[in-house]
Enzyme design. Structure first.
Site, PDB file in Angstrom:
ATOM      1  N   ASP A   1      -0.914  -6.461   1.551  1.00 30.30           N
ATOM      2  CA  ASP A   1      -0.429  -5.299   0.807  1.00 30.30           C
ATOM      3  C   ASP A   1      -0.002  -4.231   1.811  1.00 30.30           C
ATOM      4  O   ASP A   1      -0.520  -4.174   2.938  1.00 30.30           O
ATOM      5  CB  ASP A   1      -1.503  -4.746  -0.123  1.00 30.30           C
TER       6      ASP A   1
ATOM      7  N   GLU B   1       1.333   0.116   2.151  1.00 24.97           N
ATOM      8  CA  GLU B   1       1.629   1.428   1.582  1.00 24.97           C
ATOM      9  C   GLU B   1       2.781   2.005   2.390  1.00 24.97           C
ATOM     10  O   GLU B   1       2.933   1.706   3.591  1.00 24.97           O
ATOM     11  CB  GLU B   1       0.415   2.354   1.631  1.00 24.97           C
TER      12      GLU B   1
ATOM     13  N   GLU C   1       5.411  12.251  -3.919  1.00 27.65           N
ATOM     14  CA  GLU C   1       5.069  11.295  -4.986  1.00 27.65           C
ATOM     15  C   GLU C   1       4.257  10.120  -4.436  1.00 27.65           C
ATOM     16  O   GLU C   1       3.353   9.616  -5.095  1.00 27.65           O
ATOM     17  CB  GLU C   1       6.336  10.769  -5.669  1.00 27.65           C
TER      18      GLU C   1
ATOM     19  N   HIS D   1      -1.236   7.010  -2.934  1.00 30.43           N
ATOM     20  CA  HIS D   1      -2.164   6.442  -1.951  1.00 30.43           C
ATOM     21  C   HIS D   1      -2.984   7.481  -1.191  1.00 30.43           C
ATOM     22  O   HIS D   1      -3.948   7.120  -0.510  1.00 30.43           O
ATOM     23  CB  HIS D   1      -1.428   5.542  -0.953  1.00 30.43           C
TER      24      HIS D   1
ATOM     25  N   HIS E   1      -4.556   3.894  -4.324  1.00 29.21           N
ATOM     26  CA  HIS E   1      -4.092   2.668  -3.697  1.00 29.21           C
ATOM     27  C   HIS E   1      -4.428   2.711  -2.212  1.00 29.21           C
ATOM     28  O   HIS E   1      -4.295   3.734  -1.550  1.00 29.21           O
ATOM     29  CB  HIS E   1      -2.579   2.525  -3.867  1.00 29.21           C
TER      30      HIS E   1
END
Length: 235
Positions: free
Chosen positions: A7, A9, A52, A57, A157
């Protein structure tokens, strides 16, 4: 088989607009088992993080200021994922960002990695979920709820945390078994009611199930029964 659940970010949504990767989290699986090996890195994107994105995160410009740039972490990250099958939720998003990071390194004359698919297979759990559960919600939170995975500690996140959660989801999606528990209703002998379901992973080292064939007498009696049913139907 070696798999890496991955994953990322990012600073925003579109690498074509100059957005960058700011966190990578990876969890290694070998033969569907956790090995304990992970890769986790924050990255200085050398640009601002969209407001945003910070809301999603929680990673700020101040936090990233002293982190290494992508060129510094690229060799170790590449070695971790090379030759593996990447398991990613909404894979095009993460793969596109990584491909752009590698492209920018090549354009700067610092390294040449090509594209992710040159070195890894890619499995998209979002595509899997849409095929398995049409009409349902397919976010990671929704899949945790579907498969009974506790993600109450996931307030924001985070790449490594999300990779760890996705690894659990993936294993249940591809090797889970639903155990049905039947409990007799009070006061009614012989009556039963489905009261709970539990998802349990199937042991990959389980012995093969026995295959029992019908003997000749059973085959003849079965055919006789079928013939009698057909006879009643024809009447």
């Amino acid at each position: 088989m070696r798999q890496v659940v991955l994953d990322t970010e990012t600073t925003g949504l579109e690498p074509a607009q100059g957005h960058r990767v700011i966190e990578i989290g990876c969890v290694e699986l070998v033969n569907r088992k956790f090995t304990g090996r992970t890769y986790h890195q924050y990255i200085n994107p050398e640009r601002q993080v969209d407001a945003e994105a910070v809301e999603v995160h929680g990673i700020t410009d101040e936090f990233l200021r002293d982190k290494p740039v992508f060129a510094q972490i690229a060799p170790e990250f590449f070695e971790f994922i090379r030759g593996s099958q990447l398991v990613i939720h909404n894979a095009p998003f993460d793969v596109n960002f990584i491909d752009h990071e590698w492209m920018w390194l090549q354009q700067a004359g610092k390294a040449s990695y090509g594209k992710v698919i040159d070195h890894c297979q890619v499995l998209d759990t979002l595509v899997m979920s849409r095929k398995m559960h049409p009409g349902a919600r397919h976010s990671l939170d929704a899949l945790c709820k579907r498969y009974g995975i506790d993600n109450s500690h996931r307030e924001l996140h985070g790449a490594l945390l999300d990779a760890e959660i996705l690894a659990d989801v993936y294993l249940l999606m591809t090797g889970g078994q639903t155990t049905l528990q039947l409990v007799a209703e009070s006061g009614e002998k012989g009556q039963s009611q489905l009261v709970s379901t539990e998802l349990r992973p199937i042991d990959s080292n389980r012995p093969a199930l026995p295959v029992i064939q019908a003997d000749e007498d059973e085959i003849q009696r079965h055919q006789k029964k079928i013939d009698s049913i057909n006879g009643l139907w024809n009447q």
